[in-house]
Design a protein around this motif. Structure first.
Motif, short mmCIF file in Angstrom:
data_model
loop_
_atom_site.label_atom_id
_atom_site.label_comp_id
_atom_site.label_asym_id
_atom_site.label_seq_id
_atom_site.Cartn_x
_atom_site.Cartn_y
_atom_site.Cartn_z
N SER A 144 27.24 -14.78 11.24
CA SER A 144 26.79 -14.07 12.43
C SER A 144 27.28 -12.63 12.42
CB SER A 144 27.31 -14.78 13.68
OG SER A 144 27.01 -14.03 14.82
N SER A 145 26.38 -11.70 12.60
CA SER A 145 26.75 -10.29 12.65
C SER A 145 26.96 -9.82 14.09
CB SER A 145 25.66 -9.45 11.99
OG SER A 145 24.44 -9.63 12.67
N ARG A 146 26.78 -10.69 15.03
CA ARG A 146 26.87 -10.34 16.44
C ARG A 146 28.32 -10.14 16.88
NH1 ARG A 146 24.37 -14.31 20.79
NH2 ARG A 146 25.71 -15.66 19.58
N ASN A 147 29.23 -10.86 16.27
CA ASN A 147 30.63 -10.73 16.66
C ASN A 147 31.53 -10.73 15.43
OD1 ASN A 147 30.59 -13.36 15.87
ND2 ASN A 147 30.68 -14.19 17.92
N LYS A 148 32.79 -10.58 15.62
CA LYS A 148 33.75 -10.51 14.52
C LYS A 148 34.41 -11.85 14.23
CE LYS A 148 33.73 -5.94 14.11
NZ LYS A 148 33.37 -5.22 12.98
N GLU A 149 33.87 -12.94 14.74
CA GLU A 149 34.51 -14.25 14.59
C GLU A 149 34.10 -14.98 13.32
OE1 GLU A 149 33.67 -16.35 18.16
OE2 GLU A 149 35.23 -15.32 19.28
#
Length: 101
Positions: free
Chosen positions: A47-52
């Motif tokens: 996922s590129s939406r968050n840093k998790e």
């Protein structure tokens, strides 16, 4: 009849259920790092939406693959690994086992 949980904890053994999670997340971590086999790696998208570093699968994935990715997404939040593509296998193993025990 005795409960074995105490013995497993005392001897630092993983139960079969936890061993399955351990091996699954470990193999997925190796797949993320080495990008081989490429057939499996192509189905994985971080996922590129968050840093998790959560993994997203396409909807046609098998049930067991979705379950393993679910384990990854749960554990990756708890073990604090900045980049799953450059993870060292021994670090992942150590953190996973410590979390599961």
């Amino acid at each position: 009849r005795y409960h074995t949980k105490y013995l497993f904890i005392q001897l630092n053994f993983l139960t079969v259920h936890n061993l399955y999670k351990y091996m699954s997340v470990n193999k997925l971590g190796k797949l993320m790092c080495t990008k081989t086999p490429s057939v499996l790696y192509e189905n994985i998208k971080v996922s590129s939406r968050n840093k998790e570093n959560l993994i997203i699968l396409n909807s046609s994935s098998r049930k067991d693959t979705r379950q393993i990715v679910n384990y990854w997404n749960i554990f990756i939040k708890k073990i604090d690994i900045p980049d799953p593509h450059s993870i060292v296998s021994s670090v992942l193993k150590f953190k996973l086992k410590r979390l599961l025990l």
